[in-house]
Design a protein around this motif. Structure first.
Motif: not given
Length: 455
Positions: A128-130, A140-146
């Motif tokens: 998810l990070f990479t 990147r914001k969406a992945v943090g919330h995910l």
């Protein structure tokens, strides 16, 4: 909010759905008021439908974004549909489900990978990070919330999350070869995670314990910056105070100087409503940043090689995105750097203008309000120079051709001028008349082409 975006672009309707979600979560709106306002829209829908044939689709688009927002609003779906006439409820329900945002779809997709394997969960976190390290900020914001949602839904365990994060940290030196802003991007993701609707502040300590000591302070700064940007300072302050942390709990004491401590004094302050302090005339006016002007100009300086990412980092670290003229100050700095001022002749150095436009694109990110502020920056700049011949037209062309400012933003500036920004507007409008004529002709040709294809 609904009526303002019914005829706008899809991203505007999506944004309103997310805005309504945030407003309810921040207690800016009550559930009852939301439903009452929605009912007004429903009652007016037959009238809107005369001019907006896809009215129910557009309403569904907004509610879809609202239902699929980071916090779950699914419980409101029933009272929402109860506001709708029986003959429209099924259709609206279908549109709502269709337009549920990428967030809810991503969480559902992630749930399909649900596994009890610790190692596999950690790999999911790493991936998810990479996958978003070189993507746009909103990804990147969406992945943090995910990640926040995945932990809350028990799709990922805390231990697996930290293990996956550690994999990213260990690989960071290799990533940094191609991604110089790697720590900023990691901080952006974790900032969104920390600032998500549920408090993850308690994980900040184990997160930073995964990070080399020489990077922990920098990462902390990025995390707090993006957490407040994506959430709010007051919420992050509350999360912090609930955690009971001190700076010494997270950062080695020899890395904490007075400047660093002062920067984060607000975390320990008692929350209170402050009356706004009177601003100086200077802070009330847009202005170029002298150092940023130098950085923009360095594109033609053979003795130094300042890269776009380095300039963006300077902007992130030295300019406040919450300041009224944040975008305008950046654009003015860019314009100052492009100016060749040899009295009485003033010209724009087009090579700098085009080479550094990528920086403005990265900052403006096609946000409508930011684009409009960029146009006002051009107006301010040209007006200050007493309107050199053809300069406004040239700058409009450059900003449009480089896809920094959209057609919609230019027309918004033209048709709905800010009444507090009238100085120089009429003159710039006259000098760019041909530009807008060209835009309108191009739009007409596109529409005619679409009609011919339809026939």
């Amino acid at each position: 909010l609904f009526t303002n975006v019914l005829e706008a672009k899809p991203r505007a309707r999506k944004a309103v759905g997310h805005l309504l979600d945030a407003a309810l979560n921040e207690d800016i709106l009550s559930t009852e008021a939301f439903l009452s306002g929605f009912k007004m829209i429903v009652e007016a829908a037959p009238d809107y439908a005369i001019d907006i044939l896809l009215i129910w689709q557009y309403i569904g688009e907004i509610i879809g974004a609202f239902i699929g927002a980071p916090t779950s609003n699914m419980s409101l779906l029933k009272p929402i549909l109860e506001c709708v006439p029986d003959d429209k409820s099924k259709q609206l329900f279908q549109f709502i489900m269709q337009y549920a945002t990428e967030f809810s779809e991503a969480l559902e997709d992630l749930a399909t990978f649900r596994t009890s394997s610790f190692d596999q969960q950690a790999i999911i976190v790493r991936e998810l990070f990479t996958n978003v390290l070189e993507a746009k900020p909103r990804a990147r914001k969406a992945v943090g919330h995910l990640l926040d949602a995945a932990l809350n839904e028990d799709i990922l365990s805390t231990e697996a999350f930290l293990s996956g994060f550690k994999m990213i940290v260990e690989a960071a030196p290799d990533y940094a070869v191609d991604i110089p802003l790697i720590w900023q991007y990691i901080g952006e993701i974790i900032g969104a995670f920390i600032g998500a609707p549920t408090s993850n502040m308690s994980l900040l300590k184990p997160i930073l314990e995964c990070v080399p000591e020489d990077k922990s302070k920098q990462l902390f700064q990025f995390i707090m910056r993006y957490a407040t940007e994506f959430s709010s300072r007051s919420r992050i302050q509350n999360f912090w105070q609930s955690s009971g942390f001190t700076l010494n709990d997270l950062i080695k004491s020899d890395l904490i100087d007075s400047s660093f401590s002062n920067e984060y004094d607000w975390l320990f302050d008692t929350p209170e409503v402050e009356s706004p302090a009177p601003q100086s005339k200077e802070s009330n006016s847009p202005r170029a940043d002298p150092q940023l002007v130098k950085l923009f100009k360095s594109v033609n300086d053979q003795s130094t090689t300042v890269t776009d990412p380095e300039i963006i980092t300077y902007i992130r670290e030295h300019m406040d995105p919450n300041e009224k003229f944040y975008i305008r100050n950046i654009v003015l700095s860019y314009l100052e750097a492009c100016l060749i001022n040899r009295d009485p002749h003033k010209k724009i150095q087009e090579d700098i203008a085009k080479k550094r436009m990528t920086i403005l694109n990265a900052i403006i990110e096609h946000k409508p309000e930011a684009e409009i502020q960029a146009v006002y920056a051009i107006q301010n700049f040209v007006n200050k120079l007493e309107h050199p011949p053809k300069m406004a037209r040239l700058l409009f062309d450059i900003f449009y051709d480089e896809e920094c400012v959209s057609e919609d933003a230019f027309f918004e500036w033209l048709k709905h001028p800010d009444q507090s920004e009238t100085e120089g507007h009429a003159v710039v409008e006259m000098s760019t008349k041909d530009f807008f004529t060209w835009l309108q002709q191009a739009e007409t040709e596109v529409e005619e082409g679409e009609e011919e294809e339809g026939n």
